[in-house]
Design a protein around this motif. Structure first.
Motif, mmCIF file in Angstrom:
data_model
loop_
_atom_site.group_PDB
_atom_site.id
_atom_site.type_symbol
_atom_site.label_atom_id
_atom_site.label_comp_id
_atom_site.label_asym_id
_atom_site.label_seq_id
_atom_site.Cartn_x
_atom_site.Cartn_y
_atom_site.Cartn_z
ATOM 1 N N ALA A 178 7.478 6.593 -12.203
ATOM 2 C CA ALA A 178 7.435 6.362 -10.760
ATOM 3 C C ALA A 178 6.055 5.881 -10.313
ATOM 4 O O ALA A 178 5.938 5.015 -9.443
ATOM 5 C CB ALA A 178 7.813 7.634 -10.007
ATOM 6 N N THR A 179 5.000 6.429 -10.903
ATOM 7 C CA THR A 179 3.650 5.969 -10.572
ATOM 8 C C THR A 179 3.484 4.502 -10.960
ATOM 9 O O THR A 179 2.923 3.704 -10.206
ATOM 10 C CB THR A 179 2.597 6.837 -11.285
ATOM 11 N N ALA A 180 3.973 4.132 -12.148
ATOM 12 C CA ALA A 180 3.913 2.737 -12.573
ATOM 13 C C ALA A 180 4.752 1.853 -11.662
ATOM 14 O O ALA A 180 4.363 0.721 -11.339
ATOM 15 C CB ALA A 180 4.393 2.607 -14.021
ATOM 16 N N MET A 216 6.335 0.466 5.892
ATOM 17 C CA MET A 216 5.979 1.750 5.301
ATOM 18 C C MET A 216 7.216 2.530 4.878
ATOM 19 O O MET A 216 7.207 3.227 3.858
ATOM 20 C CB MET A 216 5.143 2.558 6.301
ATOM 21 N N GLY A 217 8.288 2.417 5.639
ATOM 22 C CA GLY A 217 9.530 3.070 5.243
ATOM 23 C C GLY A 217 10.255 2.324 4.142
ATOM 24 O O GLY A 217 10.815 2.936 3.224
ATOM 25 N N ALA A 218 10.231 0.997 4.208
ATOM 26 C CA ALA A 218 10.974 0.185 3.233
ATOM 27 C C ALA A 218 10.431 0.348 1.821
ATOM 28 O O ALA A 218 11.169 0.203 0.842
ATOM 29 C CB ALA A 218 10.911 -1.286 3.648
ATOM 30 N N ALA A 219 9.148 0.648 1.686
ATOM 31 C CA ALA A 219 8.522 0.740 0.364
ATOM 32 C C ALA A 219 9.199 1.764 -0.533
ATOM 33 O O ALA A 219 9.263 1.594 -1.760
ATOM 34 C CB ALA A 219 7.040 1.081 0.522
ATOM 35 N N ALA A 220 9.723 2.832 0.045
ATOM 36 C CA ALA A 220 10.348 3.880 -0.764
ATOM 37 C C ALA A 220 11.571 3.362 -1.511
ATOM 38 O O ALA A 220 11.828 3.767 -2.650
ATOM 39 C CB ALA A 220 10.734 5.063 0.116
ATOM 40 N N GLY A 221 12.334 2.469 -0.879
ATOM 41 C CA GLY A 221 13.523 1.940 -1.551
ATOM 42 C C GLY A 221 13.167 1.172 -2.810
ATOM 43 O O GLY A 221 13.836 1.285 -3.835
ATOM 44 N N LEU A 222 12.088 0.393 -2.749
ATOM 45 C CA LEU A 222 11.653 -0.378 -3.915
ATOM 46 C C LEU A 222 11.152 0.533 -5.029
ATOM 47 O O LEU A 222 11.559 0.410 -6.193
ATOM 48 C CB LEU A 222 10.551 -1.350 -3.501
ATOM 49 N N VAL A 223 10.263 1.468 -4.687
ATOM 50 C CA VAL A 223 9.656 2.329 -5.704
ATOM 51 C C VAL A 223 10.691 3.253 -6.337
ATOM 52 O O VAL A 223 10.798 3.349 -7.563
ATOM 53 C CB VAL A 223 8.520 3.170 -5.076
ATOM 54 N N ILE A 224 11.443 3.925 -5.506
ATOM 55 C CA ILE A 224 12.359 4.938 -6.019
ATOM 56 C C ILE A 224 13.562 4.291 -6.688
ATOM 57 O O ILE A 224 14.101 4.821 -7.665
ATOM 58 C CB ILE A 224 12.753 5.909 -4.893
ATOM 59 N N GLY A 225 13.970 3.110 -6.220
ATOM 60 C CA GLY A 225 15.036 2.385 -6.915
ATOM 61 C C GLY A 225 14.672 2.092 -8.358
ATOM 62 O O GLY A 225 15.460 2.314 -9.280
ATOM 63 N N ARG A 226 13.438 1.602 -8.583
ATOM 64 C CA ARG A 226 12.993 1.335 -9.952
ATOM 65 C C ARG A 226 12.822 2.622 -10.748
ATOM 66 O O ARG A 226 13.126 2.671 -11.938
ATOM 67 C CB ARG A 226 11.674 0.556 -9.915
ATOM 68 N N ALA A 227 12.343 3.680 -10.102
ATOM 69 C CA ALA A 227 12.163 4.957 -10.800
ATOM 70 C C ALA A 227 13.500 5.548 -11.224
ATOM 71 O O ALA A 227 13.606 6.157 -12.303
ATOM 72 C CB ALA A 227 11.408 5.939 -9.900
ATOM 73 N N LEU A 228 14.525 5.385 -10.395
ATOM 74 C CA LEU A 228 15.857 5.882 -10.760
ATOM 75 C C LEU A 228 16.363 5.216 -12.035
ATOM 76 O O LEU A 228 16.982 5.865 -12.894
ATOM 77 C CB LEU A 228 16.836 5.624 -9.605
ATOM 78 N N ILE A 229 16.102 3.918 -12.156
ATOM 79 C CA ILE A 229 16.506 3.204 -13.371
ATOM 80 C C ILE A 229 15.714 3.721 -14.571
ATOM 81 O O ILE A 229 16.277 3.992 -15.633
ATOM 82 C CB ILE A 229 16.313 1.688 -13.192
ATOM 83 N N ALA A 230 14.400 3.872 -14.400
ATOM 84 C CA ALA A 230 13.564 4.351 -15.501
ATOM 85 C C ALA A 230 13.934 5.769 -15.917
ATOM 86 O O ALA A 230 13.834 6.121 -17.100
ATOM 87 C CB ALA A 230 12.090 4.285 -15.102
ATOM 88 N N VAL A 282 0.830 -1.209 0.000
ATOM 89 C CA VAL A 282 0.000 0.000 0.000
ATOM 90 C C VAL A 282 0.861 1.254 0.000
ATOM 91 O O VAL A 282 0.553 2.235 -0.697
ATOM 92 C CB VAL A 282 -0.955 -0.018 1.213
ATOM 93 N N SER A 283 1.956 1.224 0.746
ATOM 94 C CA SER A 283 2.827 2.404 0.817
ATOM 95 C C SER A 283 3.447 2.739 -0.534
ATOM 96 O O SER A 283 3.706 3.918 -0.825
ATOM 97 C CB SER A 283 3.930 2.170 1.853
ATOM 98 N N GLN A 284 3.668 1.747 -1.370
ATOM 99 C CA GLN A 284 4.259 2.019 -2.675
ATOM 100 C C GLN A 284 3.352 2.874 -3.554
ATOM 101 O O GLN A 284 3.826 3.617 -4.412
ATOM 102 C CB GLN A 284 4.589 0.704 -3.390
ATOM 103 N N LEU A 285 2.042 2.790 -3.342
ATOM 104 C CA LEU A 285 1.114 3.627 -4.099
ATOM 105 C C LEU A 285 1.339 5.107 -3.818
ATOM 106 O O LEU A 285 1.071 5.964 -4.664
ATOM 107 C CB LEU A 285 -0.327 3.262 -3.751
ATOM 108 N N VAL A 286 1.833 5.414 -2.632
ATOM 109 C CA VAL A 286 2.035 6.809 -2.236
ATOM 110 C C VAL A 286 3.377 7.340 -2.720
ATOM 111 O O VAL A 286 3.469 8.466 -3.228
ATOM 112 C CB VAL A 286 1.935 6.930 -0.698
ATOM 113 N N TYR A 287 4.434 6.529 -2.601
ATOM 114 C CA TYR A 287 5.774 7.038 -2.884
ATOM 115 C C TYR A 287 6.006 7.347 -4.359
ATOM 116 O O TYR A 287 6.761 8.266 -4.684
ATOM 117 C CB TYR A 287 6.828 6.044 -2.384
#
Length: 389
Positions: free
Chosen positions: A332-334, A105-119, A55-60
């Motif tokens: 990042a949304t994706a 809730m904190g860990a979710a940012a690493g997953l989302v933003i890590g993938r966004a950095l690559i994209a 759920v937290s990944q939807l926000v980050y």
């Protein structure tokens, strides 16, 4: 290709949430006794962690599209550290569960933003090559974390597992602060409601198809992670020995990632996805055979999953890359949405299967076979519509 230091930090950011998920798996039976709860309740701590992570990944994703990658990452990282230390200090099952959700809730940012950095820095095929490097590094976490966690729990008690998790997260955040650039310049940030991108992403057929493959593989993986500690304990293995049983799976993931990176030079993108899914289906068939023979030793639990790990190392990484780099234009949304679907579905399935059917080899075999059929259906749909290079 991005620099090696960039890839390493992205891998660490992506891994610290998974390390927290897996590090205490060998200690689950002893934690069950320590908290005075039933066997089926302890796997729920993984499921609730995954739900909060999902759920937290939807926000980050939208927040980082609006405010930039690094500020959102740093704030969430502090939440992760607090949650990890809270888990280490928890005195009851309910308190542990609450701190686990804060940690997630904190860990979710690493997953989302890590993938966004690559994209942000790569096109689709280059992203797939970067994932082929990142995923083996990330895949070490579900294998090495139980090994480390098993030894720490045996020597110092299960609380040491979460002190280790907090330390790893602190190192990852420090490196991100020092080594990572801000990849989303102010001029490229979303100025309107950042959550409007969800509808555009969900309308993309490619995103939906790739995400279904991702969810099927991850559901099978986390059903295995929540079932296997109990099956291996019944097979007579100790906490330390259980930790080592996850290493062959990592070898399969790393090997499949290496072959995928090489295969991208010669094979169409979706053919590689389908090849991994075929291995997934073969793993389901072998699991059903082992369950039918009532083969209850450690080999019967681990060896069929080695076939599934080949899909984890190939189809999973390719499908994540394909979903994020599809035609919707909201990276990042994706990233947050595919992460939500991936981890949310795994959490719900692992929780429901353990609660309804309990823990047994037959339950594990049936679940893996069912999810492999879903992935095969998604690949068939891709072939029927059109091939992708």
């Amino acid at each position: 290709m991005p620099r090696s230091s960039f890839i390493l930090v992205v891998a660490m950011l992506s891994a610290f949430g998974l390390i927290a998920s897996d590090v205490y798996l060998p200690a689950m039976p002893s934690m069950t006794h320590a908290f005075g709860i039933a066997d089926w309740q302890m796997p729920q701590t993984v499921s609730f962690y995954l739900l909060a992570l999902a759920v937290s990944q939807l926000v980050y994703g939208p927040l980082s599209d609006r405010y930039g990658r690094k500020p959102v990452l740093m704030g969430a990282g502090l939440l992760y550290l607090v949650g990890s230390l809270g888990c280490a200090a928890a005195g009851s099952y309910s308190a542990f569960l609450a701190w686990r959700m804060i940690e997630a809730m904190g860990a979710a940012a690493g997953l989302v933003i890590g993938r966004a950095l690559i994209a942000d820095t790569c096109d689709k095929r280059t992203s797939a090559k970067v994932y082929a490097i990142v995923y083996p590094l990330v895949s070490l976490s579900p294998a090495l974390a139980p090994v480390i966690g098993g030894h720490l729990a045996a020597q110092f008690g299960w609380r040491a597992d979460f002190i280790f998790v907090a330390g790893f997260g602190a190192v990852a955040l420090l490196l991100a602060l020092i080594r990572l650039p801000e990849t989303l310049p102010a001029a490229a940030r979303v100025r309107t409601n950042p959550f409007n991108g969800f509808s555009q992403v969900l309308r993309d057929r490619g995103f939906r198809r790739y995400t279904l493959v991702v969810c099927a593989i991850y559901c099978a993986w986390f059903v295995y992670l929540t079932q296997s500690p109990f099956l291996l304990t019944r097979a007579g293995l100790s906490e330390e020995q259980i930790g080592w049983m996850y290493l062959p799976l990592t070898a399969g993931i790393i090997g499949a990632n290496w072959l995928t990176k090489r295969g991208l030079e010669y094979w169409p993108y979706d053919r590689l996805v389908a090849a991994g899914v075929v291995c997934f289906a073969l793993g389901g068939v072998v699991f059903l055979g082992v369950a039918a023979m009532d083969w209850r030793n450690a080999a019967g639990v681990v060896l069929p999953m080695c076939l599934v790990s080949l899909a984890n190392g190939s189809s999973l990484s390719l499908s994540v890359s394909g979903a994020i780099a599809a035609e919707h234009g909201h990276a990042a949304t994706a990233s947050g949405l595919v992460g939500f679907c991936q981890i949310g579905s795994a959490a719900l399935m692992a929780m429901a299967i353990s609660a309804v059917f309990g823990t047994s080899l037959a339950v594990l075999a049936g679940a893996v076979a069912m999810f492999s059929l879903i992935a095969l259906g998604a690949c068939l749909g891709s072939c029927l519509h059109h091939g992708r290079d």
